[in-house]
Motif scaffolding. Structure first.
Motif, PDB file in Angstrom:
ATOM      1  N   ARG A  84       6.117   1.452   6.751  1.00 25.87           N
ATOM      2  CA  ARG A  84       6.580   2.840   6.707  1.00 25.87           C
ATOM      3  C   ARG A  84       5.472   3.821   7.100  1.00 25.87           C
ATOM      4  NH1 ARG A  84       6.106   6.694   3.242  1.00 25.87           N
ATOM      5  NH2 ARG A  84       4.847   5.393   1.866  1.00 25.87           N
ATOM      6  N   ASP A  85       4.218   3.506   6.679  1.00 26.20           N
ATOM      7  CA  ASP A  85       3.141   4.494   6.808  1.00 26.20           C
ATOM      8  C   ASP A  85       1.873   3.818   7.329  1.00 26.20           C
ATOM      9  OD1 ASP A  85       1.146   6.359   6.503  1.00 26.20           O
ATOM     10  OD2 ASP A  85       1.691   6.923   4.461  1.00 26.20           O
ATOM     11  N   PRO A  86       1.454   4.175   8.545  1.00 24.19           N
ATOM     12  CA  PRO A  86       0.249   3.526   9.112  1.00 24.19           C
ATOM     13  C   PRO A  86      -1.030   3.883   8.366  1.00 24.19           C
ATOM     14  CG  PRO A  86       1.031   5.306  10.531  1.00 24.19           C
ATOM     15  CD  PRO A  86       2.070   5.128   9.464  1.00 24.19           C
ATOM     16  N   ASN A  87      -0.984   4.867   7.473  1.00 26.42           N
ATOM     17  CA  ASN A  87      -2.178   5.193   6.692  1.00 26.42           C
ATOM     18  C   ASN A  87      -2.356   4.312   5.460  1.00 26.42           C
ATOM     19  OD1 ASN A  87      -3.275   7.256   8.269  1.00 26.42           O
ATOM     20  ND2 ASN A  87      -1.782   8.725   7.478  1.00 26.42           N
ATOM     21  N   VAL A  88      -1.396   3.406   5.239  1.00 32.50           N
ATOM     22  CA  VAL A  88      -1.532   2.487   4.110  1.00 32.50           C
ATOM     23  C   VAL A  88      -2.366   1.286   4.536  1.00 32.50           C
ATOM     24  CG1 VAL A  88      -0.306   1.016   2.476  1.00 32.50           C
ATOM     25  CG2 VAL A  88       0.665   3.233   3.111  1.00 32.50           C
TER      26      VAL A  88
END
Lengths: 341, 325
Positions: free
Chosen positions: B20-24
């Motif tokens: 969902r989130d590439p910053n994870v």
């Protein structure tokens, strides 16, 4: 710099920075000196409670890095963090107001002297548990590398920090992952009240450990603003192009004790006198005059700085105490401190 | 819909958030190539690569410092501390740094990070690999404390923890890794601070969390069948935030409260819950408030001893029977 044990790598002549840069370094050091002397004075007047840890005598390190860092680079400092905060361009007045515990303080009086932080200036915090910020600064460097942002994390700490576990854990991490970070040990020869040499297995508490992490052994004259500026540029550049971390040991000396509670009596008089003679600011002033700078230029810088510190002091004094409405605010990201319904 | 073990739900949850989130990003000891010492993170390295799923050295301070520094500069990191007992070697980062930084800086710094860890006893690992540290964390203002008891809750609460802008301690009960349950396909995300009533009954409210939830439910069935005692069982799911409203509602309705806690007795979370109940609905109570806890000792290793130490179904049944008269 060199693998020499001390501290004479003065960079003058062809390697010296541009004149505008040198005047800026002089101004930065003057700002740190005048500001912190004022902090000392207003502490004695009872306007600052708690404690302060001054960088008097150590200004060339913060000035050199402040001059060299990119505006979006990050600074992580210790409880001795006033100089690093000023050197990132944070205005005097909110810092002064924070020390006085006023609403107009950098953190509205909720942090105090040992926790100065200004995210908008890249001043990512002053940390009062020795060593804790070294892995945190490493995490910022991890983030810069992951996001390919080109930012560099710069982590300042004292000689005493090199004997705590977090230092070694973080250095290993940073080296393994080749992170864009510069670790700067401000070796002022004393961990609080004890000579660092009396409690450390090696002569140079940071530099002699660099090899353990595959890093270059760097010792620099921390009282020489030109030398600090040069090593800052070299290590920041290395970090920015993917060359990984650097560990710098900057030799310096604090003119005052560890904190407001400490008159520094454990230091031999001759040692103190020798280091006062190496005071980074008068020496740099002389160097600029020798290089042909007109004294009136330096006088004007000193006058401007003194005036702006005066103005900031009055602004801070005029700021009211923080309202009680702040007490229960900002524990959580929704602004509250609510833990139950 | 898929039936997953709680162990499998961990990787399902992390993968959901990483997709969902590439910053994870996710880091910890043995979490990448080895897939975790509890095999909870198998397949993540293969799907997300070594830049996002990272094996670390045994350096818990560096692990937590790294996620803190990463969180304050734009990432949403997840770290695994292998056993919750190991938080003792990096507790400064939790207590002095993560918990205090937003407050001290007057809200300048956000720390959207998750510390996941294997917590609790029941696996005969002895005193240094079996502790329940939920009460340590609950005592520190600034840390959210989450503990799922089912696979679907693990996914939904983990997603909520990753998306939360505050530091979360996410406690995976090692004794529950083999518990199975259905997890819907697609995005699963719950809200932190919402308790769930697992069983509705008229005679008393049993408030519990984590490994103690299935034990309390089993005890409730025995008490219902053999003794005609009809219990409400509340699964808190998080201790911070605490769903006090749910607790008070069911204590008022039944007039009685039992807490079942895995943490050692002194300053366990039940002490806070009973204090709230005594203060806020004293006149609705029909009986003293009763806490069922692990005693004030380190955990022994041998099965015969550990089983008599952490609250068991038998102990819960016995205590409730004795105190319901």
């Amino acid at each position: 710099m060199t693998e020499d044990n001390t501290a004479t790598a003065t960079v003058v002549g062809e390697g010296a920075p541009q004149l505008t840069t040198r005047l800026s370094l002089f101004r930065r050091m003057t700002e740190l000196r005048v500001f912190e002397k004022r902090v000392y004075d207003i502490f004695l007047q009872g306007l600052v409670k708690g404690t302060t840890h001054l960088s008097l005598g150590q200004e060339a390190i913060a000035a050199g890095f402040g001059e060299a860092m990119r505006s979006d680079d990050w600074t992580f400092a210790t409880y001795r963090g006033h100089a690093h905060t000023v050197s990132r361009g944070v205005p005097f007045a909110p810092i002064m107001a924070e020390l006085m515990g006023r609403r107009g303080g950098l953190m509205a009086g909720k942090g105090g002297s040992m926790h100065l932080t200004s995210v908008e200036h890249g001043m990512m915090g002053s940390y009062a548990i020795v060593g804790a910020h070294i892995p945190i600064a490493t995490g910022a460097a991890f983030s810069a590398k992951y996001r390919k942002s080109g930012q560099v994390s710069v982590c300042f700490f004292g000689d005493g920090t090199t004997n705590i576990g977090a230092f070694h854990e973080a250095l290993n991490f940073a080296a393994v992952w080749k992170l864009p970070i510069v670790f700067v040990c401000e070796n002022n020869l004393y961990m609080e009240y004890t000579a660092i040499s009396a409690v450390t297995a090696v002569e140079h508490p940071a530099a002699d450990r660099a090899g353990a992490y595959g890093l270059e052994r760097i010792i620099v004259d921390g009282n020489d603003a030109d030398a600090m500026y040069e090593i800052a540029n070299k290590t920041l550049d290395r970090a920015r192009v993917g060359g990984g971390p650097s560990l710098i040991e900057a030799l310096t000396y604090r003119h005052a004790g560890h904190s407001r509670a400490d008159p520094g009596k454990y230091r031999p008089d001759e040692e103190v006198a020798a280091w006062i003679a190496k005071d980074p600011i008068p020496n740099y002033r002389k160097r600029l005059l020798d290089a042909g700078v007109d004294e009136s230029v330096l006088d004007r810088i000193e006058k401007e700085v003194a005036e702006s510190v005066d103005i900031a002091t009055e602004l801070a004094k005029a700021s009211p105490p923080p309202g009680e409405d702040l007490i229960l605010k900002d524990l959580w990201s929704d602004g509250s401190s609510t833990w139950r319904n | 819909m898929a039936e997953l073990s709680l162990r499998e739900a961990v990787a399902r949850a992390i993968a959901q958030e990483m997709r969902r989130d590439p910053n994870v990003v996710f880091l910890g000891e043995d979490v990448a190539a080895a897939g975790g010492v509890f095999k909870t993170t198998t397949g993540l390295l293969e799907e997300f690569g070594p830049e996002r799923v990272i094996d670390t050295p045994i350096s818990e301070q560096a692990i937590l410092g790294t996620i803190m520094g990463a969180a304050m500069t734009g990432l949403r990191p997840i770290a695994e501390i292998m056993y919750s007992d190991f938080f003792a070697v990096c507790w400064d980062l939790v207590v002095n740094q993560m918990a205090k930084t937003r407050y001290m800086t007057n809200g300048q710094v956000s720390l959207p990070l998750v510390m996941k860890t294997g917590n609790g006893g029941g696996l005969r690992f002895g005193a240094q690999h079996s502790q329940s540290i939920e009460n340590w964390a609950m005592a520190v203002p600034g840390i959210k404390v989450v503990m799922p008891s089912t696979p679907v809750d693990l996914v939904g609460l983990f997603a909520a923890s990753v998306r939360d802008d505050d530091p979360v301690l996410f406690l995976e009960q090692k004794a529950l890794y083999t518990v199975k349950g259905d997890v819907p396909d697609g995005d699963v995300c719950f809200e932190l601070g919402k308790a769930v009533v697992r069983r509705m009954g008229a005679d008393a409210a049993v408030v519990t969390i984590g490994t103690m939830v299935p034990r309390a439910l089993e005890a409730a069935e025995i008490l219902a069948k053999e003794h005609g005692i009809d219990l409400t069982v509340i699964d808190l799911r998080s201790l911070i935030p605490l769903d006090t409203a749910c607790i008070l509602e069911h204590v008022v309705r039944t007039g009685r409260l039992f807490t079942v806690e895995e943490n050692p007795r002194v300053v366990g979370w039940g002490a806070e819950v009973t204090s709230i109940v005594a203060d806020e609905c004293f006149f609705d109570l029909d009986a003293p408030l009763v806490r069922i806890t692990t005693p004030y000792i380190p955990l022994p290793s041998a099965g015969e001893l550990e089983d008599k130490t952490i609250p068991s179904v038998e102990l819960i049944v016995e205590t409730i029977l004795k105190r319901m008269v």
